[in-house]
Design a protein around this motif. Structure first.
Motif, PDB file in Angstrom:
ATOM      1  N   ALA A  11     -17.246  -3.331  -4.182  1.00 32.86           N
ATOM      2  CA  ALA A  11     -16.638  -4.490  -4.118  1.00 32.86           C
ATOM      3  C   ALA A  11     -17.044  -4.574  -2.113  1.00 32.86           C
ATOM      4  CB  ALA A  11     -15.212  -4.600  -3.932  1.00 32.86           C
ATOM      5  N   LYS A  12     -17.324  -3.122  -1.591  1.00 37.93           N
ATOM      6  CA  LYS A  12     -17.170  -3.629  -0.244  1.00 37.93           C
ATOM      7  C   LYS A  12     -18.401  -3.715  -0.006  1.00 37.93           C
ATOM      8  CE  LYS A  12     -17.198  -0.150   3.873  1.00 37.93           C
ATOM      9  NZ  LYS A  12     -16.732   0.954   4.326  1.00 37.93           N
ATOM     10  N   ILE A  54     -14.346   4.437   1.838  1.00 35.75           N
ATOM     11  CA  ILE A  54     -14.198   3.175   1.560  1.00 35.75           C
ATOM     12  C   ILE A  54     -13.312   3.058   3.365  1.00 35.75           C
ATOM     13  CG2 ILE A  54     -11.502   2.479   0.780  1.00 35.75           C
ATOM     14  CD1 ILE A  54     -12.093   3.282  -2.029  1.00 35.75           C
ATOM     15  N   PHE A  55     -13.054   4.576   3.978  1.00 34.11           N
ATOM     16  CA  PHE A  55     -12.770   3.988   5.469  1.00 34.11           C
ATOM     17  C   PHE A  55     -14.007   3.583   6.716  1.00 34.11           C
ATOM     18  CE2 PHE A  55      -8.719   5.016   2.837  1.00 34.11           C
ATOM     19  CZ  PHE A  55      -7.786   3.958   3.236  1.00 34.11           C
ATOM     20  N   ILE A  56     -14.710   3.911   5.977  1.00 33.93           N
ATOM     21  CA  ILE A  56     -16.199   4.316   7.116  1.00 33.93           C
ATOM     22  C   ILE A  56     -16.088   2.268   7.638  1.00 33.93           C
ATOM     23  CG2 ILE A  56     -18.518   3.640   6.920  1.00 33.93           C
ATOM     24  CD1 ILE A  56     -18.804   6.415   5.440  1.00 33.93           C
ATOM     25  N   PRO A  57     -15.740   2.722   9.011  1.00 33.10           N
ATOM     26  CA  PRO A  57     -16.021   0.695   9.585  1.00 33.10           C
ATOM     27  C   PRO A  57     -17.264  -0.134   9.298  1.00 33.10           C
ATOM     28  CG  PRO A  57     -15.431   2.012  11.117  1.00 33.10           C
ATOM     29  CD  PRO A  57     -16.349   3.130   9.571  1.00 33.10           C
ATOM     30  N   VAL A  58     -17.503  -1.076   8.839  1.00 30.16           N
ATOM     31  CA  VAL A  58     -17.659  -2.181   7.967  1.00 30.16           C
ATOM     32  C   VAL A  58     -19.045  -2.530   8.836  1.00 30.16           C
ATOM     33  CG1 VAL A  58     -18.462  -5.054   7.511  1.00 30.16           C
ATOM     34  CG2 VAL A  58     -15.928  -3.335   6.636  1.00 30.16           C
ATOM     35  N   THR A  59     -19.454  -1.882  10.409  1.00 27.00           N
ATOM     36  CA  THR A  59     -19.993  -2.523  11.529  1.00 27.00           C
ATOM     37  C   THR A  59     -21.046  -1.176  10.811  1.00 27.00           C
ATOM     38  OG1 THR A  59     -18.928  -1.331  12.815  1.00 27.00           O
ATOM     39  CG2 THR A  59     -19.116  -3.717  12.546  1.00 27.00           C
ATOM     40  N   GLU A  60     -20.393   0.314  10.568  1.00 27.76           N
ATOM     41  CA  GLU A  60     -21.309   0.935  10.600  1.00 27.76           C
ATOM     42  C   GLU A  60     -22.637   0.799   8.422  1.00 27.76           C
ATOM     43  OE1 GLU A  60     -19.901   5.041  10.971  1.00 27.76           O
ATOM     44  OE2 GLU A  60     -18.427   3.740  12.249  1.00 27.76           O
ATOM     45  N   GLN A 114     -14.723  -6.991   8.862  1.00 28.10           N
ATOM     46  CA  GLN A 114     -14.261  -5.928   9.233  1.00 28.10           C
ATOM     47  C   GLN A 114     -12.749  -6.007   9.608  1.00 28.10           C
ATOM     48  OE1 GLN A 114     -14.988  -2.504   9.549  1.00 28.10           O
ATOM     49  NE2 GLN A 114     -12.819  -2.387   9.811  1.00 28.10           N
ATOM     50  N   TYR A 115     -11.820  -6.971   9.764  1.00 29.63           N
ATOM     51  CA  TYR A 115      -9.942  -7.757   9.740  1.00 29.63           C
ATOM     52  C   TYR A 115     -10.410  -7.514   8.189  1.00 29.63           C
ATOM     53  CZ  TYR A 115      -6.002  -9.714  10.417  1.00 29.63           C
ATOM     54  OH  TYR A 115      -4.690 -10.387  10.001  1.00 29.63           O
ATOM     55  N   ALA A 116     -11.357  -7.819   7.177  1.00 31.88           N
ATOM     56  CA  ALA A 116     -10.983  -8.068   5.975  1.00 31.88           C
ATOM     57  C   ALA A 116     -10.562  -7.517   5.179  1.00 31.88           C
ATOM     58  CB  ALA A 116     -12.020  -9.433   5.416  1.00 31.88           C
ATOM     59  N   TRP A 117     -11.611  -6.185   5.620  1.00 32.56           N
ATOM     60  CA  TRP A 117     -11.438  -4.911   4.995  1.00 32.56           C
ATOM     61  C   TRP A 117     -10.310  -4.308   5.113  1.00 32.56           C
ATOM     62  CZ3 TRP A 117     -13.196  -3.282   0.468  1.00 32.56           C
ATOM     63  CH2 TRP A 117     -13.420  -2.106  -0.234  1.00 32.56           C
ATOM     64  N   THR A 167      -7.640  -5.008   6.127  1.00 32.91           N
ATOM     65  CA  THR A 167      -6.647  -5.469   4.801  1.00 32.91           C
ATOM     66  C   THR A 167      -6.628  -5.276   3.634  1.00 32.91           C
ATOM     67  OG1 THR A 167      -6.725  -7.706   6.491  1.00 32.91           O
ATOM     68  CG2 THR A 167      -5.595  -8.458   4.367  1.00 32.91           C
ATOM     69  N   VAL A 168      -7.218  -5.542   3.491  1.00 41.64           N
ATOM     70  CA  VAL A 168      -7.546  -5.205   1.824  1.00 41.64           C
ATOM     71  C   VAL A 168      -6.853  -3.792   1.692  1.00 41.64           C
ATOM     72  CG1 VAL A 168      -9.249  -4.356   0.121  1.00 41.64           C
ATOM     73  CG2 VAL A 168      -8.834  -7.021   1.124  1.00 41.64           C
ATOM     74  N   CYS A 169      -7.368  -2.496   2.878  1.00 45.38           N
ATOM     75  CA  CYS A 169      -6.888  -1.459   2.742  1.00 45.38           C
ATOM     76  C   CYS A 169      -5.265  -1.178   2.931  1.00 45.38           C
ATOM     77  CB  CYS A 169      -7.906  -0.640   3.292  1.00 45.38           C
ATOM     78  SG  CYS A 169      -9.650   0.158   2.866  1.00 45.38           S
ATOM     79  N   HIS A 170      -4.968  -2.185   3.917  1.00 48.42           N
ATOM     80  CA  HIS A 170      -3.523  -1.477   3.887  1.00 48.42           C
ATOM     81  C   HIS A 170      -2.634  -2.422   2.810  1.00 48.42           C
ATOM     82  CE1 HIS A 170       0.142  -3.026   5.590  1.00 48.42           C
ATOM     83  NE2 HIS A 170       0.153  -1.873   6.352  1.00 48.42           N
ATOM     84  N   VAL A 171      -3.213  -3.094   2.175  1.00 46.37           N
ATOM     85  CA  VAL A 171      -2.454  -3.729   1.091  1.00 46.37           C
ATOM     86  C   VAL A 171      -2.233  -2.872   0.117  1.00 46.37           C
ATOM     87  CG1 VAL A 171      -2.232  -5.851  -1.073  1.00 46.37           C
ATOM     88  CG2 VAL A 171      -2.759  -5.886   1.341  1.00 46.37           C
ATOM     89  N   ILE A 172      -3.622  -1.689  -0.122  1.00 48.38           N
ATOM     90  CA  ILE A 172      -3.202  -0.687  -1.040  1.00 48.38           C
ATOM     91  C   ILE A 172      -2.892   0.714  -0.855  1.00 48.38           C
ATOM     92  CG2 ILE A 172      -5.014   0.699  -2.236  1.00 48.38           C
ATOM     93  CD1 ILE A 172      -7.484  -1.167  -2.226  1.00 48.38           C
ATOM     94  N   TRP A 173      -3.213   1.128   0.811  1.00 50.33           N
ATOM     95  CA  TRP A 173      -2.589   2.140   0.654  1.00 50.33           C
ATOM     96  C   TRP A 173      -1.404   2.875   2.393  1.00 50.33           C
ATOM     97  CZ3 TRP A 173      -7.833   2.044  -0.317  1.00 50.33           C
ATOM     98  CH2 TRP A 173      -8.172   2.984  -1.106  1.00 50.33           C
ATOM     99  N   GLY A 174      -0.859   1.245   3.215  1.00 46.69           N
ATOM    100  CA  GLY A 174      -0.214   0.759   3.305  1.00 46.69           C
ATOM    101  C   GLY A 174      -0.076   2.248   4.568  1.00 46.69           C
ATOM    102  N   LYS A 175       0.735   2.288   5.015  1.00 44.23           N
ATOM    103  CA  LYS A 175       0.810   3.272   7.251  1.00 44.23           C
ATOM    104  C   LYS A 175      -0.620   3.799   6.840  1.00 44.23           C
ATOM    105  CE  LYS A 175       4.738   1.877   8.575  1.00 44.23           C
ATOM    106  NZ  LYS A 175       6.555   2.668   8.921  1.00 44.23           N
ATOM    107  N   ASP A 176      -0.987   4.456   5.084  1.00 50.49           N
ATOM    108  CA  ASP A 176      -1.590   5.667   5.271  1.00 50.49           C
ATOM    109  C   ASP A 176      -3.103   4.942   5.616  1.00 50.49           C
ATOM    110  OD1 ASP A 176       0.307   7.297   4.705  1.00 50.49           O
ATOM    111  OD2 ASP A 176      -0.316   7.478   2.681  1.00 50.49           O
TER     112      ASP A 176
END
Length: 491
Positions: free
Chosen positions: A400-401, A476-482, A439-442, A444-453
């Protein structure tokens, strides 16, 4: 006839500049008369909208409206001409292009001439109290003016944004002080434009009524049979096939069986009950989809749901079908593309039950991501991180990413893009780039799944992941721009 050269900046129409006023005035007046008579046409699909008179003279809609409205007076206004003029311009442009001129006209000629006002001057018109001025009798207020006010009030309900019911209430409030019978008739019978079989319907299985002026549909079912659900859904589809029926409306349904969709947190309203009953019957699934697609309109809502439980019309039918399986994936996908935070929040309840039932898979993850981005501030749940903690689900999230730009709803923007208080020049300077929005979208998705982690590049989420899943989590956590740089373009 030989027409003067068009003088607008884009060459599409005439502008009534002082130096050409005398030459263009007869053409302008004729265009206004043609708008009343229904003889204007739309020049093209560009914006701002331009209409062409019977003589071929093009003028912008807003200029025709403004000049016409400024010339109207309460004592001489012709309701039929005013309604025809407004309707023909609305039909060739949109309600949002003309409504403020009509509302200003009624404030000036109805409210200010005939009503005394109490309340603070800086309050909105709908927050103030009105009464007839001393010495003015109700019969002195021109009836054509009141009929035109009713037309504008109903048009706000039919064509306006959902919050513009306040303008409807404001205008009906004025009319009701003078001619309560006019408002009562609209409340009881609507505008009269709906065909009689749709205004009232009674069959062996159900009774129904619809009011297009106040956007309310009332239905009472006598049983919960397939035949009854079929008749009710067909009635709804017939109503929504009427283009002039309001797109935001209330559905008040009562049936003998208190069955509701198996989604925690959904309001137990009649439309929930109807869809839960109808989805039991496989033969009605296509009819449920037809209702959903007729009902789904961006920026519209069910008007009998609270702001906290707001929902796009058609939501409950989409939820009912979506919970059946992936054969309804396209319907859910299209629905989430129309949702927005101000008018629809119930998709959050659906998404949770959706992934709880079907898991995070290659089919469901794109739906989940699209749903998260269809609203602001979707709540984090520790269940999401637990449900996605397996190789198949993380691979689906990585896929999806990789296709994120295809998943993000068209209306999604970053915080920078949402600041309405910035001036235009500054907004241009701070507008987020496509890469920043993704990047902001991604995030947002990661925060809904993992929260503060998910903070600090998902450091804690990676650290606490099982050893065999750590590398997937890092990706998953590599910045979208990279990722874009590695792949040579937008994701």
């Amino acid at each position: 006839m030989n027409l003067p050269k068009r003088n607008s900046a884009d060459g599409r129409c005439y502008w009534m500049k002082p130096e050409v006023q005398e030459e263009l005035q007869p053409l302008f007046d004729q265009c206004i008369q043609d708008a009343i008579d229904g003889r204007i046409t739309r020049l093209d699909s560009l914006w701002p909208p331009v209409v062409v008179s019977s003589q071929g003279a093009p003028f912008e809609v807003w200029e025709l409206l403004r000049k016409w409205a400024e010339a109207q007076r309460a004592e001489t206004l012709d309701a039929e001409h005013a309604i025809a003029f407004s309707e023909n311009l609305r039909r060739l442009s949109r309600w949002g292009e003309i409504d403020h001129y009509l509302l200003d006209l009624l404030k000036r000629e109805l409210q200010e001439k005939y009503f005394a006002v109490t309340g603070r001057e800086d309050d909105h018109p709908w927050n103030r109290e009105y009464s007839l001025k001393p010495g003015i009798r109700a019969e002195e207020v021109p009836e054509p003016l009141l009929r035109f006010a009713c037309y504008v009030a109903v048009s706000y309900k039919v064509y306006g944004m959902s919050f513009q019911y306040l303008d409807t209430n404001y205008l009906f409030g004025l009319v009701g002080k003078v001619r309560p019978d006019m408002v009562k008739k609209l409340k009881e019978h609507g505008t009269g434009r709906l065909p009689l079989p749709l205004q009232k319907r009674k069959t062996e299985h159900f009774t129904a009524s619809a009011n297009d002026a106040f956007a309310v549909i009332r239905m009472t079912a006598k049983d919960s049979t397939e035949e009854c659900c079929c008749e009710v859904l067909n009635y709804l589809c017939e109503l929504l096939s009427q283009e002039e029926f309001p797109r935001s409306y209330a559905v008040e349904f009562k049936g003998p069986e208190k069955r509701y969709l198996p989604i925690t947190g959904l309001p137990q309203k009649g439309i929930n009950q109807l869809c839960a009953c109808a989805v039991q019957y496989p033969s009605l699934h296509s009819l449920l989809e037809r209702y959903a697609r007729l009902a789904m309109r961006q920026y519209e809502r069910y008007t009998n749901l609270s702001d906290e439980q707001c929902a796009l019309p058609g939501s409950f039918a989409v939820f009912a079908l979506g919970m059946l399986g992936q054969e309804w994936r396209q319907l859910v996908w299209d629905y989430l593309g129309l949702c927005d935070d101000e008018h629809s929040r119930l998709q959050e309840k659906f998404l949770r039950e959706y992934v709880k039932r079907f898991g995070f898979t290659a089919d469901t993850v794109p739906i989940f991501v699209r749903g998260v981005l269809s609203m602001q501030n979707m709540k984090y749940s520790k269940d999401y991180s637990a449900w996605i903690s397996n190789a198949e689900s993380l691979d689906a999230l990585l896929s999806a990413k990789a296709h994120l730009s295809e998943i993000v709803p068209s209306g999604f923007s970053s915080d920078e893009d949402d600041d309405d208080d910035e001036d235009d020049e500054h907004a241009q300077e701070t507008k987020a780039s496509p890469e920043e929005v993704l990047q902001y979208a991604w995030e947002t998705v990661c925060h809904v799944i993992w929260g503060k982690d998910s903070a600090k590049g998902g450091q804690k989420a990676v650290e606490t992941a099982p050893e065999e899943l750590k590398e997937r989590c890092r990706e998953i956590f590599i910045p979208v721009t990279e990722d874009m740089e590695q792949k040579g373009g937008l994701i």
